[in-house]
Design an enzyme around this catalytic site. Structure first.
Site, PDB file in Angstrom:
ATOM      1  N   HIS A 271       0.821  -1.213  -0.060  1.00 56.24           N
ATOM      2  CA  HIS A 271       0.016   0.093  -0.112  1.00 56.24           C
ATOM      3  C   HIS A 271       1.058   1.334   0.020  1.00 56.24           C
ATOM      4  CE1 HIS A 271      -3.770   1.867   0.009  1.00 56.24           C
ATOM      5  NE2 HIS A 271      -4.283   1.063   0.755  1.00 56.24           N
ATOM      6  N   ASP A 275      -2.165   1.789  -4.868  1.00 64.24           N
ATOM      7  CA  ASP A 275      -3.400   2.373  -4.209  1.00 64.24           C
ATOM      8  C   ASP A 275      -4.449   0.973  -4.538  1.00 64.24           C
ATOM      9  OD1 ASP A 275      -2.541   4.494  -3.312  1.00 64.24           O
ATOM     10  OD2 ASP A 275      -2.906   5.728  -5.146  1.00 64.24           O
TER      11      ASP A 275
END
Length: 299
Positions: A271, A275
């Site tokens: 992450h 995204d």
């Protein structure tokens, strides 16, 4: 017509009636049917269940019940230790998230069957080569996934070539051989390279350079793939893709109900680099190719 109940005598000689299925189950469990109480004309599965739960006197013990063993301490060394350390480092350093979607692979499975039926001396095709082709064709539009992240330098390197890591289970533990320049291979070439690397890994003949330099990894448990997986990223890569088991289920197509072969596809991402929108969009791009497999071979 339904199969009539089978008759016979229990070990103690009392005449009993039971269907072949109940009789076979009792035989496998080592149960004397003459001891099983029942209200009807013949013994049913529910009667056998009740006997196993409540009616066996001193309690029921299956003839093949597992037995206690002594505790065993196994030293974690060698490759198994390196795998453990790498997995622990990946979970500590990488904020994982996983996205899963369902893909209809009915047409792809039909194409795979046709190609295998006419493969000649070429290797048999599994689902894996098709998935790798789809991954390679879609990655140019999602360069953030085909990347490696340098934690210390804070640099993300987006790769132009696809060096596909292939998680492979061996007696020594999990290894990840790398298919170099997978983007230049067709399904037959990929099938050959998959077979070669997997065999080398399982026999301990894999070269050290064949275990290095991956840019993205695919991991599959084949028919044991389950409903969904949350694979651990192969650090310093930023994404790993996990196809799951193919199941056959009815689905609606317009107003009709049809039989379909469905597969859940999982992707775990870093992450810090990827995204959620990127991961979901990428899987949708994969889905388009896999559900219309002729596009895999289009220029």
């Amino acid at each position: 017509p339904p199969t009539p109940p089978a008759s016979g005598r229990g070990e103690e000689g009392r005449h009993v009636l039971a269907s072949p299925a109940v009789r076979a189950r009792a035989r496998d469990l080592g149960v004397d049917l003459s001891e099983v109480k029942h209200d009807g004309q013949h013994i049913r599965h529910s009667d056998l269940d009740a006997y196993l739960r409540y009616g066996s006197g001193q309690g029921y013990h299956a003839p093949h019940a597992s037995r206690a063993r002594e505790d065993e301490a196994v030293k974690v060394i060698g490759m198994r230790r390196r795998i453990a350390e790498n997995m622990a480092a990946a979970k500590r350093a990488i904020p994982h998230f996983t996205y899963v979607d369902e893909i209809d692979v009915t047409a792809l499975e039909a194409m795979r069957a046709d190609l295998n039926a006419n493969r000649g001396s070429r290797p048999k095709l599994t689902m894996l080569p098709f998935l790798i082709v789809a991954i390679c064709r879609t990655l140019p539009d999602f360069p953030m996934l085909n990347a490696r992240y340098d934690d210390e330098g804070g640099v993300v390197t987006r790769h132009g070539r696809v060096h596909m890591g292939m998680a492979t289970q061996t007696d020594a533990g999990l290894t990840v051989p790398v298919i170099r320049d997978a983007q230049d291979m067709n399904v037959w070439q990929l099938a050959s390279e998959i077979g070669r690397l997997a065999e080398a890994a399982r026999t301990g003949k894999i070269k050290s350079e064949e275990l290095q330099g991956g840019t993205i990894t695919i991991t599959s448990l084949g028919p044991l793939g389950g409903i969904a997986t949350t694979p651990v990223i192969n650090r310093p890569e930023v994404a790993i893709i996990g196809p799951n088991k193919i199941v056959e289920r009815p689905i609606f197509v317009g107003d009709d109900i049809v039989r379909a072969k469905l597969m859940n596809l999982s992707i775990s991402c870093d992450h810090r680099v990827v995204d959620g929108w990127d991961a979901a969009s990428y899987v949708q791009a994969l889905r388009k190719l896999l559900e219309t497999p002729v596009l895999l071979f289009a220029d």
